[in-house]
Each structure stands twice: as C-alpha cells, then as structure tokens.
Scaffold this active site. Structure first.
Site, PDB file in Angstrom:
ATOM      1  N   THR A 127      47.403  31.343  49.614  1.00 44.55           N
ATOM      2  CA  THR A 127      47.665  32.594  48.995  1.00 44.55           C
ATOM      3  C   THR A 127      47.936  33.788  49.864  1.00 44.55           C
ATOM      4  O   THR A 127      47.398  33.935  50.842  1.00 44.55           O
ATOM      5  CB  THR A 127      46.053  32.979  48.121  1.00 44.55           C
ATOM      6  OG1 THR A 127      46.102  34.423  48.101  1.00 44.55           O
ATOM      7  CG2 THR A 127      45.059  32.767  49.316  1.00 44.55           C
ATOM      8  N   ASP A 128      48.170  35.132  49.193  1.00 40.83           N
ATOM      9  CA  ASP A 128      48.542  36.354  50.117  1.00 40.83           C
ATOM     10  C   ASP A 128      47.352  36.823  50.405  1.00 40.83           C
ATOM     11  O   ASP A 128      47.086  37.813  51.521  1.00 40.83           O
ATOM     12  CB  ASP A 128      49.338  37.040  49.387  1.00 40.83           C
ATOM     13  CG  ASP A 128      48.873  37.484  47.942  1.00 40.83           C
ATOM     14  OD1 ASP A 128      47.880  36.946  47.645  1.00 40.83           O
ATOM     15  OD2 ASP A 128      49.646  38.705  47.380  1.00 40.83           O
ATOM     16  N   GLU A 129      46.216  36.497  49.733  1.00 44.85           N
ATOM     17  CA  GLU A 129      44.731  37.255  49.956  1.00 44.85           C
ATOM     18  C   GLU A 129      44.520  37.097  51.311  1.00 44.85           C
ATOM     19  O   GLU A 129      43.525  37.856  51.911  1.00 44.85           O
ATOM     20  CB  GLU A 129      43.762  36.745  48.953  1.00 44.85           C
ATOM     21  CG  GLU A 129      44.434  37.003  47.618  1.00 44.85           C
ATOM     22  CD  GLU A 129      43.333  36.819  46.463  1.00 44.85           C
ATOM     23  OE1 GLU A 129      42.213  36.915  46.730  1.00 44.85           O
ATOM     24  OE2 GLU A 129      43.829  36.620  45.331  1.00 44.85           O
ATOM     25  N   TYR A 152      36.544  33.721  49.189  1.00 41.69           N
ATOM     26  CA  TYR A 152      37.597  32.947  48.677  1.00 41.69           C
ATOM     27  C   TYR A 152      38.656  33.006  49.836  1.00 41.69           C
ATOM     28  O   TYR A 152      39.033  31.899  50.256  1.00 41.69           O
ATOM     29  CB  TYR A 152      38.092  33.438  47.652  1.00 41.69           C
ATOM     30  CG  TYR A 152      39.409  32.931  46.961  1.00 41.69           C
ATOM     31  CD1 TYR A 152      39.772  31.586  46.731  1.00 41.69           C
ATOM     32  CD2 TYR A 152      40.655  33.599  46.921  1.00 41.69           C
ATOM     33  CE1 TYR A 152      41.003  30.988  46.532  1.00 41.69           C
ATOM     34  CE2 TYR A 152      41.730  33.383  46.462  1.00 41.69           C
ATOM     35  CZ  TYR A 152      42.077  31.767  46.419  1.00 41.69           C
ATOM     36  OH  TYR A 152      43.376  31.542  46.149  1.00 41.69           O
ATOM     37  N   LYS A 156      40.391  30.197  52.301  1.00 39.40           N
ATOM     38  CA  LYS A 156      41.723  30.111  52.314  1.00 39.40           C
ATOM     39  C   LYS A 156      42.369  30.227  53.779  1.00 39.40           C
ATOM     40  O   LYS A 156      43.305  29.239  54.283  1.00 39.40           O
ATOM     41  CB  LYS A 156      42.511  30.638  51.404  1.00 39.40           C
ATOM     42  CG  LYS A 156      42.245  30.247  49.725  1.00 39.40           C
ATOM     43  CD  LYS A 156      42.583  28.671  49.474  1.00 39.40           C
ATOM     44  CE  LYS A 156      44.058  28.555  49.419  1.00 39.40           C
ATOM     45  NZ  LYS A 156      44.497  27.156  48.723  1.00 39.40           N
TER      46      LYS A 156
HETATM   47  P1  NAD Z   1      42.726  26.644  39.713  1.00 35.03           P
HETATM   48  O1  NAD Z   1      41.348  27.044  39.981  1.00 35.03           O
HETATM   49  O2  NAD Z   1      43.354  26.753  38.235  1.00 35.03           O
HETATM   50  O3  NAD Z   1      42.845  24.848  39.704  1.00 35.03           O
HETATM   51  C1  NAD Z   1      42.222  24.345  40.642  1.00 35.03           C
HETATM   52  C2  NAD Z   1      42.326  22.684  40.566  1.00 35.03           C
HETATM   53  O4  NAD Z   1      41.680  22.198  41.817  1.00 35.03           O
HETATM   54  C3  NAD Z   1      41.453  22.448  39.292  1.00 35.03           C
HETATM   55  O5  NAD Z   1      42.137  21.393  38.683  1.00 35.03           O
HETATM   56  C4  NAD Z   1      40.012  21.762  39.811  1.00 35.03           C
HETATM   57  O6  NAD Z   1      39.766  20.781  39.097  1.00 35.03           O
HETATM   58  C5  NAD Z   1      40.640  21.251  41.082  1.00 35.03           C
HETATM   59  N1  NAD Z   1      39.623  21.018  42.169  1.00 35.03           N
HETATM   60  C6  NAD Z   1      38.649  22.260  42.332  1.00 35.03           C
HETATM   61  N2  NAD Z   1      37.704  21.349  43.513  1.00 35.03           N
HETATM   62  C7  NAD Z   1      38.150  20.359  43.900  1.00 35.03           C
HETATM   63  C8  NAD Z   1      37.660  19.179  44.738  1.00 35.03           C
HETATM   64  N3  NAD Z   1      36.677  19.335  45.507  1.00 35.03           N
HETATM   65  N4  NAD Z   1      38.488  17.933  44.490  1.00 35.03           N
HETATM   66  C9  NAD Z   1      39.601  17.763  43.762  1.00 35.03           C
HETATM   67  N5  NAD Z   1      40.029  18.885  42.720  1.00 35.03           N
HETATM   68  C10 NAD Z   1      39.282  19.857  42.938  1.00 35.03           C
HETATM   69  O7  NAD Z   1      43.577  27.095  40.663  1.00 35.03           O
HETATM   70  P2  NAD Z   1      45.066  27.631  40.664  1.00 35.03           P
HETATM   71  O8  NAD Z   1      45.184  28.804  40.357  1.00 35.03           O
HETATM   72  O9  NAD Z   1      46.152  26.676  39.870  1.00 35.03           O
HETATM   73  O10 NAD Z   1      45.375  27.316  42.122  1.00 35.03           O
HETATM   74  C11 NAD Z   1      45.925  26.265  42.775  1.00 35.03           C
HETATM   75  C12 NAD Z   1      46.063  26.607  44.359  1.00 35.03           C
HETATM   76  O11 NAD Z   1      47.018  27.665  44.509  1.00 35.03           O
HETATM   77  C13 NAD Z   1      44.784  27.086  45.046  1.00 35.03           C
HETATM   78  O12 NAD Z   1      44.827  26.480  46.294  1.00 35.03           O
HETATM   79  C14 NAD Z   1      45.057  28.454  45.247  1.00 35.03           C
HETATM   80  O13 NAD Z   1      44.149  29.158  46.152  1.00 35.03           O
HETATM   81  C15 NAD Z   1      46.749  28.717  45.551  1.00 35.03           C
HETATM   82  N6  NAD Z   1      47.079  30.095  44.895  1.00 35.03           N
HETATM   83  C16 NAD Z   1      46.927  30.488  43.487  1.00 35.03           C
HETATM   84  C17 NAD Z   1      47.253  31.780  43.170  1.00 35.03           C
HETATM   85  C18 NAD Z   1      46.951  32.101  41.660  1.00 35.03           C
HETATM   86  O14 NAD Z   1      47.512  33.345  41.377  1.00 35.03           O
HETATM   87  N7  NAD Z   1      46.303  31.502  40.944  1.00 35.03           N
HETATM   88  C19 NAD Z   1      48.011  32.296  44.042  1.00 35.03           C
HETATM   89  C20 NAD Z   1      48.325  31.783  45.097  1.00 35.03           C
HETATM   90  C21 NAD Z   1      47.889  30.708  45.755  1.00 35.03           C
HETATM   91  P1  TYD Z   2      41.957  38.166  39.574  1.00 39.32           P
HETATM   92  O1  TYD Z   2      42.959  37.678  38.405  1.00 39.32           O
HETATM   93  O2  TYD Z   2      40.472  37.802  39.879  1.00 39.32           O
HETATM   94  O3  TYD Z   2      42.770  38.010  40.870  1.00 39.32           O
HETATM   95  P2  TYD Z   2      42.613  38.329  42.226  1.00 39.32           P
HETATM   96  O4  TYD Z   2      41.249  38.819  42.287  1.00 39.32           O
HETATM   97  O5  TYD Z   2      42.692  37.034  43.141  1.00 39.32           O
HETATM   98  O6  TYD Z   2      43.676  39.159  42.551  1.00 39.32           O
HETATM   99  O7  TYD Z   2      41.830  39.583  39.597  1.00 39.32           O
HETATM  100  C1  TYD Z   2      43.437  40.432  39.446  1.00 39.32           C
HETATM  101  C2  TYD Z   2      42.860  41.790  39.541  1.00 39.32           C
HETATM  102  O8  TYD Z   2      42.017  42.451  38.429  1.00 39.32           O
HETATM  103  C3  TYD Z   2      41.969  42.283  40.540  1.00 39.32           C
HETATM  104  O9  TYD Z   2      42.347  43.756  41.138  1.00 39.32           O
HETATM  105  C4  TYD Z   2      40.588  42.228  40.068  1.00 39.32           C
HETATM  106  C5  TYD Z   2      40.850  42.656  38.709  1.00 39.32           C
HETATM  107  N1  TYD Z   2      39.867  42.297  37.379  1.00 39.32           N
HETATM  108  C6  TYD Z   2      39.321  43.252  36.439  1.00 39.32           C
HETATM  109  O10 TYD Z   2      39.632  44.475  36.638  1.00 39.32           O
HETATM  110  N2  TYD Z   2      38.783  42.796  35.796  1.00 39.32           N
HETATM  111  C7  TYD Z   2      38.381  41.377  35.568  1.00 39.32           C
HETATM  112  O11 TYD Z   2      37.535  41.044  34.574  1.00 39.32           O
HETATM  113  C8  TYD Z   2      39.088  40.664  36.374  1.00 39.32           C
HETATM  114  C9  TYD Z   2      38.710  39.066  36.330  1.00 39.32           C
HETATM  115  C10 TYD Z   2      39.636  41.019  37.355  1.00 39.32           C
END
Ligand code: NAD
Ligand code: TYD
Length: 346
Positions: A127-129, A152, A156
């Site tokens: 992630t960019d975070e 989180y 990561k």
């Molecule tokens: P998500 O939370 O929707 O899904 C995570 C999946 O991992 C789920 O299916 C869960 O059951 C599985 N999981 C969790 N713990 C586990 C374990 N101990 N063993 C096996 N499986 C397990 O997440 P997402 O949003 O699809 O993100 C996927 C990946 O991409 C993550 O690594 C996240 O850090 C990265 N990522 C997400 C975003 C975003 O915006 N969602 C952006 C950048 C990077």
């Molecule tokens: P989120 O979807 O949790 O992603 P991330 O924190 O990983 O960027 O949140 C996106 C943005 O929205 C973040 O600045 C927090 C804000 N946010 C709210 O204002 N209200 C909410 O209920 C949630 C879940 C997030």
C-alpha cells in the site's frame, strides 16, 4: 498461488487470472475472515484451472505443505488485515497476519525455489500508506522514505522490508507494488465508499471523520489488476512499482459525489442524501493526504488506468445498488456488532 483471493482485490485478481490464463492453475489460499467471501468467486468456482484452500498464512506448517504440494511458479501475496480503524482497535492481529504471515510465505518460497529461483516470482501487494502522510503538495515516489503512522501501515511496511531483505539475503526473486486506495465491487462496507453507499441506501448517518478534508487518490480496482498482471509478467525482480489513479479527492468531496449519484439512481430528491452527512470525531493519527507519482510504472511497463473516475464511481454505486443481497449478507452478524461499537447505533 494467490493469498487473500476471497477478499476485495483478491477476488477481482483471481477471476481475472483464471479467465485470462486457462493454462495456469490458480490456487487461492484464504482464511475467510470477515473480509473474505466465496460468493465473490461464484463465476469461476467450477473452473478446472481454479482451486480453493481455506487456510491461515500464520500457520507455517500449513503454508509449507501447500507450497511443497503445488510447487508454485509464482505467488501473488494479498492476504492481510486491511482496515486502518480495526488496526487501531486490535494491532496484534495485524502484526500476526501481515508480518508473520508474510514471513511464512517467504520461508516457504525460499525452500521451494532454492534450486531454480530465476523462473519464479514472489509478488508482494502493498500500500501507499507505508510512505506516511503528505502535506498539501508532493507525491509518493518509489524512493520516498517509509514513515508508517497506523498499526496497519506499520505492519505493511514491516512486511515490505522483509520481502526486500529476502531478495538481498536469499536471492529470492521478489517484486513489490504500493498502490493507492482502490474502489469497486466486492469491497467490504467498512471502507469509506461502500460504507457510505450502504448508509445512503438505508438513510443512515454518513460519518465523515474530522473536517472531511483528508485526501486520498482513488483507483478503480480493475486498473489495479491490470497493473498487477503487467508487474507479475514483465516487472523486474527486486523492483518496486507505485500504482495510483492520479485522482486525488477530499473525502467530503467524494461523499458529496456518492450522495448525488445515489440520489439520481435511487430517484430521490437531489441533495437529500447530503443531509445525512455527519462530521464525527477524527481517526487517531489520521493521515492527511496520499498521492502517487505513477511515472515509473507508466514508462517501464506502459501501464495506464482504463477507467475514468466518472465511469468508475457511477458503476460502483450502481453495482452496490444492484447487489443489495450481497451487501445485506456481508453486513449482518459480526459487521453489525463492529459498526455499533465503532460508530454507535444511530
Ligand atoms: P480485504 O480485507 O478485502 O481482503 C483480505 C483477504 O485476506 C480476505 O479474503 C481475508 O479472508 C484474507 N486473510 C486475512 N487474514 C488472513 C490469514 N491470516 N490467512 C489467509 N487469508 C487471510 O483486503 P483488500 O482490500 O482486498 O486488500 C488486499 C491486499 O491489497 C492487502 O494486502 C492490502 O494491504 C493491499 N492493498 C489494498 C488497498 C485497498 O485500497 N483496498 C490498496 C493498496 C494495497
Ligand atoms: P478507508 O476507506 O478506511 O481507507 P484508508 O484509511 O486506508 O485510506 O478511509 C478512506 C478515508 O475516508 C480516510 O481518510 C478515512 C475516511 N473515512 C471517513 O471519513 N469515514 C468513515 O466512516 C471511514 C470508514 C473512512
């Protein structure tokens, strides 16, 4: 192997790879936490080149056995605890899955690939975070120093460091991508966009943290998948690629947009959903702004996002409105308890 293939991004990736590469056997290892949902994978569950294993990546013996049994050529590692708010409540779970789980996979890949590592690839999805928080200017680049600020992002960041350490120390071919906020179908409604759409649908308060002026760079999930395909097949081992939508928005601006699209699609009076917006207490350590410099992946791999924000946000709202049964099933039970504890019962 794909880890976390039943989650939001993982299910899009699994469907894409199973359909696009019929000669690959795609094995999905997922624990099925609250965020994992096999419903997402219905369209491919009976395909011959797809296999699902329910399992936990923190179980090193299980991971070793699976990797040994299938002799994978490549690993897409997505399994993670992914929600910042939950990481503030329960940081240890994030360390277990995101750090120890990653180490278990790296160790298994190291054992499997010791004789012929060159043909293989461990692709770590991050992630960019990890880069921390930007002020009103500047962009995250691949060489921006790490500065994680939530449990989180710290977990990561730690996993990214281990992945790079295994490349340098044990010669395992790895690649890492750090992507901005994704949106689209199948995202668990604890994250901003599906949470807001679900609340609009049920005419519940729309909880905006702080002043609503935090900025995120939104990318449509299928554009993340196309970048991952390119990185896996053409990326250079040892490299990092940043991925982003070049689509920065303040949260409040985005929530207004979701309200207006929903009002139109639900045929409610324009402006009525905006009245549900409630400013609530800010998230502790809330990163102010994320923004990505995507020039490396664009020039090295010729990647471009294909979905405009207008198209992406509209089709996403439409998808959640058309899939109310999906929303209902994932927001019952544990979700309700989480929501009430975190946001109150209004
Ligand atoms: P998500 O939370 O929707 O899904 C995570 C999946 O991992 C789920 O299916 C869960 O059951 C599985 N999981 C969790 N713990 C586990 C374990 N101990 N063993 C096996 N499986 C397990 O997440 P997402 O949003 O699809 O993100 C996927 C990946 O991409 C993550 O690594 C996240 O850090 C990265 N990522 C997400 C975003 C975003 O915006 N969602 C952006 C950048 C990077
Ligand atoms: P989120 O979807 O949790 O992603 P991330 O924190 O990983 O960027 O949140 C996106 C943005 O929205 C973040 O600045 C927090 C804000 N946010 C709210 O204002 N209200 C909410 O209920 C949630 C879940 C997030």
């Amino acid at each position: 192997m794909i880890t976390g293939g039943a989650g939001f991004i993982g299910s899009h990736l699994t469907i894409y790879l199973v359909n696009k590469y019929p000669d690959y056997l795609v094995v999905n290892l997922d624990k099925l936490t609250y965020a994992g949902n096999l419903e997402n994978l219905k369209s491919i569950e009976n395909k011959e080149n797809y296999h699902f294993i329910k399992g936990d990546i923190t179980d090193s013996g299980l991971v070793e056995n699976i990797v040994e049994k299938f002799q994978f050529d490549g690993i897409f590692h997505l399994a993670a605890e992914s929600h910042v708010d939950r990481s503030i409540q329960a940081p240890n779970e994030f360390a277990m899955t995101n750090i120890i789980g990653t180490l278990n996979l790296l160790n298994a890949a190291k054992n499997l690939w010791k004789s012929n590592p060159r043909e293989k690839l461990f692709y770590h999805i991050s992630t960019d975070e990890v880069y921390g928080s930007l002020g009103s200017t500047g962009l995250f680049r691949e060489n921006t120093p790490y500065d994680p600020r939530s449990p989180y992002s710290a977990s990561k960041a730690s996993s990214d460091h281990f992945v790079r350490a295994y490349f340098h120390t044990y010669d395992i071919p790895v690649v890492i991508s750090n992507c901005s906020n994704n949106y689209g179908p199948f995202q668990f409604p604890e994250k901003l966009i599906p949470l807001m759409i679900n609340n609009i649908l049920h005419q519940k308060n729309l909880p905006v943290y702080g002043d609503g002026k935090n900025v995120r760079d939104w990318l449509y999930v299928e554009d993340h998948i196309s970048a991952m395909d390119l990185i896996f097949h053409s990326g250079k081992p040892g490299e990092t690629y940043n991925i982003g939508g070049e689509n920065e928005m303040e949260n409040i601006e985005l929530v207004y947009l979701l309200c207006d699209i929903s009002d139109e699609l639900l045929q409610r009076p324009m402006g009525s959903s905006r009245e549900l917006i409630t400013f609530v207490k800010d998230r502790p350590g809330h990163d102010r702004r994320y923004a990505i410099d995507t020039s490396k992946i664009k020039s090295a791999l010729h990647w471009e996002p294909a979905t405009s924000p207008e198209e992406g946000f509209r089709s996403t709202v439409q998808w959640y409105l058309d899939n109310r049964d999906w929303l209902k099933s994932v927001t019952s039970g544990d979700y309700k308890a989480y929501y009430d504890k975190f946001y109150g019962t209004d």
